[in-house]
Motif scaffolding. Structure first.
Motif, PDB file in Angstrom:
ATOM      1  N   SER A   7       0.832  -1.206   0.000  1.00  0.00           N
ATOM      2  CA  SER A   7       0.000   0.000   0.000  1.00  0.00           C
ATOM      3  C   SER A   7       0.864   1.253   0.000  1.00  0.00           C
ATOM      4  N   MET A   8       1.945   1.231   0.783  1.00  0.00           N
ATOM      5  CA  MET A   8       2.857   2.383   0.799  1.00  0.00           C
ATOM      6  C   MET A   8       3.457   2.612  -0.583  1.00  0.00           C
ATOM      7  N   ASN A   9       3.840   1.544  -1.269  1.00  0.00           N
ATOM      8  CA  ASN A   9       4.416   1.694  -2.608  1.00  0.00           C
ATOM      9  C   ASN A   9       3.413   2.270  -3.597  1.00  0.00           C
ATOM     10  N   ILE A  10       2.158   1.873  -3.480  1.00  0.00           N
ATOM     11  CA  ILE A  10       1.120   2.458  -4.336  1.00  0.00           C
ATOM     12  C   ILE A  10       0.964   3.944  -4.017  1.00  0.00           C
ATOM     13  N   LEU A  40       0.773   7.494   4.753  1.00  0.00           N
ATOM     14  CA  LEU A  40       0.660   7.776   6.181  1.00  0.00           C
ATOM     15  C   LEU A  40      -0.126   6.683   6.907  1.00  0.00           C
ATOM     16  N   PHE A  41      -1.302   6.335   6.400  1.00  0.00           N
ATOM     17  CA  PHE A  41      -2.120   5.307   7.044  1.00  0.00           C
ATOM     18  C   PHE A  41      -1.452   3.940   6.990  1.00  0.00           C
ATOM     19  N   SER A  42      -0.709   3.667   5.940  1.00  0.00           N
ATOM     20  CA  SER A  42      -0.016   2.382   5.823  1.00  0.00           C
ATOM     21  C   SER A  42       1.139   2.289   6.813  1.00  0.00           C
ATOM     22  N   VAL A  43       1.869   3.385   6.981  1.00  0.00           N
ATOM     23  CA  VAL A  43       2.972   3.397   7.953  1.00  0.00           C
ATOM     24  C   VAL A  43       2.423   3.213   9.364  1.00  0.00           C
ATOM     25  N   ILE A  44       1.361   3.928   9.685  1.00  0.00           N
ATOM     26  CA  ILE A  44       0.747   3.780  11.009  1.00  0.00           C
ATOM     27  C   ILE A  44       0.208   2.358  11.180  1.00  0.00           C
ATOM     28  N   GLY A  45      -0.337   1.794  10.101  1.00  0.00           N
ATOM     29  CA  GLY A  45      -0.925   0.454  10.149  1.00  0.00           C
ATOM     30  C   GLY A  45       0.076  -0.677  10.266  1.00  0.00           C
ATOM     31  N   ILE A  46       1.360  -0.385  10.154  1.00  0.00           N
ATOM     32  CA  ILE A  46       2.361  -1.451  10.280  1.00  0.00           C
ATOM     33  C   ILE A  46       2.377  -2.018  11.693  1.00  0.00           C
ATOM     34  N   GLY A  47       2.145  -1.181  12.688  1.00  0.00           N
ATOM     35  CA  GLY A  47       2.098  -1.665  14.066  1.00  0.00           C
ATOM     36  C   GLY A  47       0.904  -2.576  14.279  1.00  0.00           C
ATOM     37  N   ARG A  48       1.084  -3.628  15.039  1.00  0.00           N
ATOM     38  CA  ARG A  48       0.012  -4.597  15.270  1.00  0.00           C
ATOM     39  C   ARG A  48      -1.221  -3.971  15.909  1.00  0.00           C
ATOM     40  N   GLN A  54      -5.648   0.858   8.675  1.00  0.00           N
ATOM     41  CA  GLN A  54      -5.532   0.531   7.251  1.00  0.00           C
ATOM     42  C   GLN A  54      -6.902   0.636   6.571  1.00  0.00           C
ATOM     43  N   ARG A  55      -7.979   0.444   7.344  1.00  0.00           N
ATOM     44  CA  ARG A  55      -9.323   0.537   6.758  1.00  0.00           C
ATOM     45  C   ARG A  55      -9.631   1.930   6.231  1.00  0.00           C
ATOM     46  N   LEU A  56      -8.939   2.944   6.742  1.00  0.00           N
ATOM     47  CA  LEU A  56      -9.162   4.296   6.234  1.00  0.00           C
ATOM     48  C   LEU A  56      -8.752   4.413   4.768  1.00  0.00           C
ATOM     49  N   ASN A  57      -7.879   3.523   4.332  1.00  0.00           N
ATOM     50  CA  ASN A  57      -7.489   3.526   2.927  1.00  0.00           C
ATOM     51  C   ASN A  57      -8.653   3.146   2.009  1.00  0.00           C
ATOM     52  N   TYR A  58      -9.666   2.427   2.555  1.00  0.00           N
ATOM     53  CA  TYR A  58     -10.865   2.141   1.761  1.00  0.00           C
ATOM     54  C   TYR A  58     -11.501   3.435   1.254  1.00  0.00           C
ATOM     55  N   SER A  59     -11.717   4.362   2.170  1.00  0.00           N
ATOM     56  CA  SER A  59     -12.366   5.619   1.773  1.00  0.00           C
ATOM     57  C   SER A  59     -11.499   6.402   0.795  1.00  0.00           C
ATOM     58  N   LEU A  60     -10.182   6.365   0.987  1.00  0.00           N
ATOM     59  CA  LEU A  60      -9.288   7.031   0.031  1.00  0.00           C
ATOM     60  C   LEU A  60      -9.367   6.369  -1.335  1.00  0.00           C
ATOM     61  N   ALA A  61      -9.462   5.042  -1.353  1.00  0.00           N
ATOM     62  CA  ALA A  61      -9.553   4.326  -2.629  1.00  0.00           C
ATOM     63  C   ALA A  61     -10.872   4.634  -3.344  1.00  0.00           C
ATOM     64  N   ILE A  62     -11.941   4.749  -2.588  1.00  0.00           N
ATOM     65  CA  ILE A  62     -13.227   5.096  -3.204  1.00  0.00           C
ATOM     66  C   ILE A  62     -13.154   6.494  -3.808  1.00  0.00           C
ATOM     67  N   TRP A  63     -12.552   7.448  -3.065  1.00  0.00           N
ATOM     68  CA  TRP A  63     -12.371   8.791  -3.620  1.00  0.00           C
ATOM     69  C   TRP A  63     -11.493   8.733  -4.867  1.00  0.00           C
ATOM     70  N   SER A  96      -6.286  -7.327   4.156  1.00  0.00           N
ATOM     71  CA  SER A  96      -5.938  -6.934   5.515  1.00  0.00           C
ATOM     72  C   SER A  96      -7.109  -7.170   6.458  1.00  0.00           C
ATOM     73  N   TRP A  97      -8.299  -6.794   6.017  1.00  0.00           N
ATOM     74  CA  TRP A  97      -9.492  -6.977   6.833  1.00  0.00           C
ATOM     75  C   TRP A  97      -9.760  -8.461   7.063  1.00  0.00           C
ATOM     76  N   GLN A  98      -9.599  -9.264   6.021  1.00  0.00           N
ATOM     77  CA  GLN A  98      -9.814 -10.706   6.136  1.00  0.00           C
ATOM     78  C   GLN A  98      -8.831 -11.315   7.133  1.00  0.00           C
ATOM     79  N   ARG A  99      -7.590 -10.868   7.101  1.00  0.00           N
ATOM     80  CA  ARG A  99      -6.591 -11.383   8.037  1.00  0.00           C
ATOM     81  C   ARG A  99      -6.922 -10.998   9.471  1.00  0.00           C
TER      82      ARG A  99
END
Length: 106
Positions: A7-10, A40-48, A54-63, A96-99
């Motif tokens: 996600s960070m690479n994208i 930003l959300f992907s870096v924060i989402g790296i922590g367990r 990471q779910r916030l990226n859903y809304s960014l992807a929809i936009w 990510s959500w499935q995991r």
């Protein structure tokens, strides 16, 4: 963790694509803003403990998916890039959500 790294690479690609492929100003600006937020959300989402962010990226992807029509992009490459990147982010967020769901059950 590999989902967040992809996600960070994208996100990095979205930041750079406008300049590299010479999109219009609004497509470039939109890519930079959305790309930065995805990174930003992907870096924060790296922590367990913060993986749910990471779910916030859903809304960014929809936009990102809708923005070519809302912002009226004139460049075909910018439209295709937005749709492909949005689809990849949605796919990665779904994984990510499935995991997360499977980890709670297991």
């Amino acid at each position: 963790m590999w989902i967040q790294i992809l996600s960070m690479n994208i996100g990095y690609w979205l930041i750079m694509a406008g300049s590299l492929l010479e999109y219009s100003e609004k497509a470039t600006y939109n890519g930079c803003v959305v790309g930065f937020a995805i990174v930003l959300f992907s870096v924060i989402g790296i922590g367990r403990t913060t993986r749910r962010i990471q779910r916030l990226n859903y809304s960014l992807a929809i936009w990102l998916f809708m923005s070519p029509w809302i912002l009226n992009y004139n460049d075909t490459f910018a439209v295709v890039n937005s749709i492909v990147c949005a689809s990849l982010i949605i796919f990665l967020c779904s994984l990510s959500w499935q995991r997360l769901v499977l980890a709670k059950k297991g």
